[in-house]
Design an enzyme around this catalytic site. Structure first.
Site, PDB file in Angstrom:
ATOM      1  N   GLU A 168      48.011  56.894   0.788  1.00 14.43           N
ATOM      2  CA  GLU A 168      48.880  57.994   1.235  1.00 14.43           C
ATOM      3  C   GLU A 168      48.317  58.597   2.507  1.00 14.43           C
ATOM      4  OE1 GLU A 168      50.107  61.243  -1.217  1.00 14.43           O
ATOM      5  OE2 GLU A 168      50.780  59.846  -2.759  1.00 14.43           O
TER       6      GLU A 168
ATOM      7  N   GLU B 233      58.487  58.882   2.638  1.00 14.94           N
ATOM      8  CA  GLU B 233      58.875  59.761   1.524  1.00 14.94           C
ATOM      9  C   GLU B 233      59.381  61.103   2.057  1.00 14.94           C
ATOM     10  OE1 GLU B 233      56.098  60.238  -1.738  1.00 14.94           O
ATOM     11  OE2 GLU B 233      57.346  61.796  -2.653  1.00 14.94           O
TER      12      GLU B 233
HETATM   13  O1  KIV Z   1      52.976  57.720  -6.682  1.00 13.18           O
HETATM   14  C1  KIV Z   1      54.123  57.298  -6.489  1.00 13.18           C
HETATM   15  O2  KIV Z   1      54.901  57.073  -7.416  1.00 13.18           O
HETATM   16  C2  KIV Z   1      54.540  57.069  -5.104  1.00 13.18           C
HETATM   17  C3  KIV Z   1      55.991  56.801  -4.878  1.00 13.18           C
HETATM   18  C4  KIV Z   1      56.726  58.059  -5.051  1.00 13.18           C
HETATM   19  C5  KIV Z   1      56.240  56.165  -3.563  1.00 13.18           C
HETATM   20  O3  KIV Z   1      53.756  57.119  -4.222  1.00 13.18           O
END
Ligand code: KIV
Length: 266
Positions: free
Chosen positions: A116, A184
């Protein structure tokens, strides 16, 4: 049995061609169903919230991701399984990220990891991992692991002044070697522009249908989340189905009588 799994380079080559279908999964039995219908399964750190009732994803440990990823890999035969590196397991340095990624890959046999906040500040780490054999999916826009510094789960790109930074994030992760990019919580025109300009496929969640693919949290689309995010289209009614099944079971057991044993307690 088909044991030929979809690979990260195959997903990358889908850019601008057929849409990439992705879902999260944390669990062997549901993963086996999902495996028949999608291209990519993400063992997301959202499991902290969905499976464990955590307030956010910040407390999710690497060991927990590994446990769930093992279950999902065992439950699937054809999809690419991507595993989220949780908060604190990769940000410190490229070397730290490599150690975590290798631990995940060796123990789970997944096909890739996701980072992320994979924009400009993670580009060096992505390059380090990819050069050493770790396929990386990046994730920009609304990044829940940064919830405390972002100050809330807000759609990104509402302010046009922020677009240049998000374009730069997308370009650098692509140049660093990421095979795909999750967008996102992003306004549609920005998601569309990034998708048009970046060389790797974009996979949107709350980022419109303008992306090269889409990902959703499985429990959200199944109707198991009583408060799904606004952008989620709910395709199933499993919350009500479970409620009905459990209520029928409870009613049936409570209706039992035990006349034959009654004398033992008199
Ligand atoms: O943790 C998760 O489920 C994600 C998705 C929302 C892309 O990163």
């Amino acid at each position: 049995m088909n044991t030929q799994r979809i690979t990260a380079p195959q997903i990358q080559r889908r850019k601008g061609k057929t849409p990439i279908v992705a879902l999260t999964s944390y669990h062997a039995h549901t993963a086996a169903i999902v495996d028949r219908h999608v291209d990519l399964v993400l063992v997301g750190d959202s499991l902290g919230i969905v499976m464990y009732g955590m307030e956010n994803t910040l407390s999710v440990p690497l060991d927990l991701m590994i446990m769930h990823a093992k279950a999902v890999v065992r439950g699937t035969t054809r999809v690419l399984v991507v595993v989220d590196l949780p908060f604190g397991s990769y940000e410190e340095s490229p070397e730290c990220a490599f150690r975590s990624a290798v631990q995940v890959m060796k123990q789970t046999r997944c096909g890739a990891v996701k980072l992320e906040g994979g924009g400009v500040r993670m580009a060096e780490t992505i390059k380090f991992l990819v050069e050493r054999g770790v396929p990386v999916m990046a994730h920009i826009g609304l990044t829940p692991q940064n919830i405390l510094t972002m100050g809330g789960y807000r759609t990104q790109g509402r302010d046009r002044d922020s677009w240049a930074g998000l374009h730069a994030d997308a370009e650098v992760v692509s140049a660093a070697g990421a095979f795909a990019l999750v967008l996102e919580g992003m306004v549609e025109p920005l998601a569309r522009e990034i998708t048009d300009r970046v060389a790797i496929p974009t996979i949107g969640i709350g980022a419109s249908a303008a992306c090269d693919g889409q990902i959703l949290v499985l429990e959200d689309l199944l109707g198991l989340n009583p408060h799904p995010p606004k952008f989620v289209k709910v395709y199933g009614d499993l919350g009500d189905a479970i409620e009905d099944a459990v209520a029928s079971y409870a009613d049936e057991v409570r209706a039992r009588t035990f006349p034959a044993r009654q004398h033992l307690y008199d």
